[in-house]
Design a protein around this motif. Structure first.
Motif, mmCIF file in Angstrom:
data_model
loop_
_atom_site.group_PDB
_atom_site.id
_atom_site.type_symbol
_atom_site.label_atom_id
_atom_site.label_comp_id
_atom_site.label_asym_id
_atom_site.label_seq_id
_atom_site.Cartn_x
_atom_site.Cartn_y
_atom_site.Cartn_z
ATOM 1 N N SER A 642 -28.574 -53.452 -37.236
ATOM 2 C CA SER A 642 -27.559 -52.393 -37.231
ATOM 3 C C SER A 642 -28.209 -51.064 -37.594
ATOM 4 O O SER A 642 -28.893 -50.957 -38.611
ATOM 5 N N SER A 667 -23.486 -57.911 -30.988
ATOM 6 C CA SER A 667 -22.957 -56.958 -31.955
ATOM 7 C C SER A 667 -21.446 -57.105 -32.034
ATOM 8 O O SER A 667 -20.794 -57.553 -31.081
ATOM 9 N N SER A 680 -21.758 -54.892 -37.084
ATOM 10 C CA SER A 680 -23.151 -55.309 -37.256
ATOM 11 C C SER A 680 -23.750 -55.715 -35.923
ATOM 12 O O SER A 680 -23.040 -55.993 -34.959
#
Length: 727
Positions: A642, A667, A680
């Motif tokens: 991230s 993600s 994230s």
């Protein structure tokens, strides 16, 4: 032979080498020490200390030695440096037995100490030698020796621009060290030629009269100190502030350093630069930017991120130019040149010590940048600079005092963002309006700095714990309205737990079961037998609550304070409830996991990012090869990637292919229906096709696409531009 041109080329090359070696040596140490902020801070302290040593030696040479001796001694020292370079064979590092700062200082001295000392001596020494030659030749048209200093800073500026944009992206460390050695060899030739030219200095040294108008006073030294301390302190402060609080882009440290050097070029140029000829406008613009820096810091321009960066950096350029122009105006007669630069180096050293050691001990929050800005404003307040220098009647101070008190009370007690913006704009307006009333300006500046500190302490949420070390600032905040507790390291959330804190914590934040990491543990829950998992980076120990019978965790954490927080059940209970006896190894993760037994882990989780800074030494092909050696044949390596500014997935995929491993990524975004889930992104690297296919088909993981021209990162080569988003 034209002595000025010879010495100009010598000093330009010397300064170029001096400023190339700084990022190069720090780059060599990163794989050993890790990518912590203290590596660069300690490097800067090392360079400042040796610079001070070089300036002291130059002063002793010119002041006390016979006139013929300094050029000869410099030839010997520069040649000694040629044989004292040591890029390899660094002393071993043990995190248990060594202070990292002292180890780094000692190691850097063994690597480049003597050649760097020789380079540091050149600038003041050859300026002083040139002054003697000029006087002996009695030339009325020769340039001043200070113009040589401006010329040498051109070499420094070129080095600072060339290294991140040309040298580092396109060459290896081995090539860089060889190129630097060849450049140093060329400098040795220049030094030898200069010694031959300097034979005209075989003349008696003129005696200084006690009544000489060129004598230096304590007041002069004090001004030199403060005007040399402030630019270095602000350079270190603005770099730390921008890369920590605004945008953690490692390249951004080069900009203030380049501005710092560039301001020397402008201030000491011969003939004077345009800024020197328009000092009044420079002063006004400088203090307008001081007010804008305070404003942007008070209202946190997150939606105008790069505008805030520009304000801080352009403001720093004007401030440091202001200080260096003042230094140029009060510089002594060239006969006192070496003393002048000796005092300047002391000021820079004091700034380095302040940021490297003192600030961490006396400030719980990273506010030294704003303290330096405030000192700059107070120095301006106490000394005539611009505008009205007469005393202001007491009755005219009532407005700034009243406004300041109201602002401080509101910033300390009110959590309304709009109210903060309104107060900040009012204070900024008053600061700009009263630039020509220095005492009033100083009062508003004081109100600004205290408001900034109050705003940091009152930035929503209740502070439960706050501490600071060389790695960063650690804060635990409770948000009762959201029933959650956050652990913040620097400016980044490193873990959270729902309130009230109890012995049955819920897995949350980046590690939430509905996030990418939860997908992987779902698959591993189906595996039988013993499982051994290494986690590089502890946070608050959230991952430990993916516990299962016959599953063991081993955490690798750099910061002892983080470990103490994670283990304390009064703060967080992930470790105390899920893995009270978990093994935690302190020190750089790559360094320590390299000592683990081969083929011992089923899973290695790499989650060592601080803010958005990239620990590049943990992503290189050598690093991935180390992880692969410690991994079981069917194991997986997981990278938490991230990041707001860098797209790291492609470079990890490229590096993984060199270890014959495939990679996929996934993600997730914030979900209002799941307040404990944080956005994230993760990458999985593995030879285990079954796990990769299961993640693709059952959990919507995808293959990573990247350009065929993307060159793998190694300990010997990396190109940060290749992963900047949108670059």
């Amino acid at each position: 032979m034209n002595t000025y041109r010879l010495f100009g080329c010598l000093l330009c090359l010397s300064a170029f080498l001096l400023f190339i070696i700084q990022p190069l040596s720090a780059r060599i140490l990163l794989p050993i020490l890790g990518g912590t902020p203290s590596v660069w801070t300690t490097s800067m302290l090392f360079f400042q200390l040796l610079l001070l040593g070089g300036y002291i030696w130059a002063h002793i040479n010119i002041r006390y030695f016979p006139a013929f001796l300094p050029p000869i001694l410099q030839v010997l020292i520069i040649i000694a440096g040629l044989f004292c370079m040591n890029w390899d064979g660094l002393p071993p590092l043990s995190y248990e037995d060594h202070d990292l700062t002292l180890w780094q200082l000692k190691t850097m001295f063994l690597m480049i100490g003597i050649p760097y000392f020789a380079l540091a001596t050149n600038a003041p020494l050859y300026q002083a030698i040139y002054e003697r030659i000029k006087n002996n030749q009695e030339s009325e048209h020769s340039k001043t020796p200070y113009s040589l200093y401006s010329l040498s800073n051109v070499g420094s500026f070129v080095a600072l621009v060339a290294y991140p944009f040309i040298i580092e992206p396109f060459t290896t460390i081995n090539f860089q060290t060889n190129l630097w050695a060849y450049g140093y060899g060329a400098l040795c030739i220049f030094i030898f030629i200069s010694a031959l030219v300097s034979k005209v200095t075989f003349v008696p040294r003129p005696k200084q009269s006690k009544n000489n108008k060129n004598n230096v006073t304590i007041k002069d030294i004090g001004l030199w100190l403060i005007l040399s301390f402030l630019p270095v302190s602000l350079m270190l402060g603005v770099t730390s502030h921008v890369t920590t609080d605004i945008a953690s882009v490692p390249l951004l440290w080069i900009i203030p350093l380049a501005f710092y050097i560039g301001s020397f070029v402008m201030a000491f140029s011969d003939p004077p630069s345009g800024l020197a000829k328009n000092e009044k406008y420079l002063n006004i613009i400088t203090f307008v930017f001081v007010a804008l820096i305070f404003l942007s810091s008070l209202i946190n321009l997150h939606k105008l991120l790069w505008a805030s960066v520009i304000i801080h950096y352009v403001g720093f350029l004007f401030i440091t130019t202001f200080c260096h122009l003042k230094l140029s105006q009060i510089k002594p007669h060239p006969s006192r040149l070496t003393l002048f630069f000796f005092i300047l180096s002391i000021g820079g050293c004091l700034a380095g010590l302040f940021h490297s050691f003192i600030a961490h001990e006396i400030f719980y929050l990273p506010i030294e940048y704003f303290i330096s800005l405030w000192i700059f404003c107070i120095v301006f307040t106490l000394r005539p600079s611009i505008g009205d220098t007469k005393n202001i009647p007491l009755k005219y101070l009532s407005l700034p005092v009243i406004v300041s008190i109201i602002a401080l009370i509101l910033f300390a007690t009110v959590n309304n963002t709009h109210a903060h913006v309104f107060i900040a704009v009012i204070l900024t307006t008053f600061m700009i309006a009263f630039i020509d009333k220095k005492i009033t300006f100083g009062i508003f500046a004081t109100a600004m700095i205290v408001s900034i500190i109050g705003g940091k302490l009152n930035f929503s949420g209740d502070i439960i714990y706050i501490a600071r070390n060389k790695i960063g600032t650690l804060i635990i905040r409770d948000y009762p309205q959201d029933n959650v507790r956050h652990f913040i390291h620097g400016t980044t959330l490193h873990g959270m737990q729902s309130l009230p804190i109890n012995d049955t914590p819920i897995i949350s934040s980046y590690y939430h079961p509905d996030g990418p990491l939860g997908d992987i543990f779902d698959l591993f829950n189906e595996k039988s037998g013993n499982q051994s998992i290494a986690a590089l980076g502890l946070g608050v120990g959230t991952v430990a609550c993916y516990k299962k019978q016959r599953r063991n965790f081993h955490f690798y954490e750099l910061d002892q304070d983080v470990v103490d927080i994670a283990r304390n059940p009064d703060y967080f209970t992930y470790l105390s409830s899920c893995a009270p006896n978990v093994k935690i190894t302190i020190g750089d993760a790559r360094f320590n996991i390299s000592k683990a037994q081969d083929n011992s882990y089923d899973m290695i989780i790499v989650d060592t990012f601080s803010s958005d800074a990239i620990p590049t030494h943990l992503l290189t092909t050598e690093a991935i090869e180390i992880y692969a050696q410690k991994l079981k044949e069917d194991g997986v390596i997981i990278f938490h990637t991230s990041n707001r500014y860098f797209d790291l997935d492609p470079i990890i995929a490229v590096n993984a292919t060199l270890s014959n491993k495939d990679s996929i990524h996934k993600s997730v975004s914030n979900d209002m229906s799941k307040p404990l889930l944080s956005a994230s992104r993760y990458v999985v690297v593995s030879k285990n096709e079954a796990i990769l296919n299961s993640l693709k088909t059952s959990y919507e993981w995808k293959a990573i696409t990247y350009s065929e021209n993307l060159k793998p990162w190694t300990d010997d080569y990396l190109n940060i531009f290749s992963v900047i988003k949108g670059f």
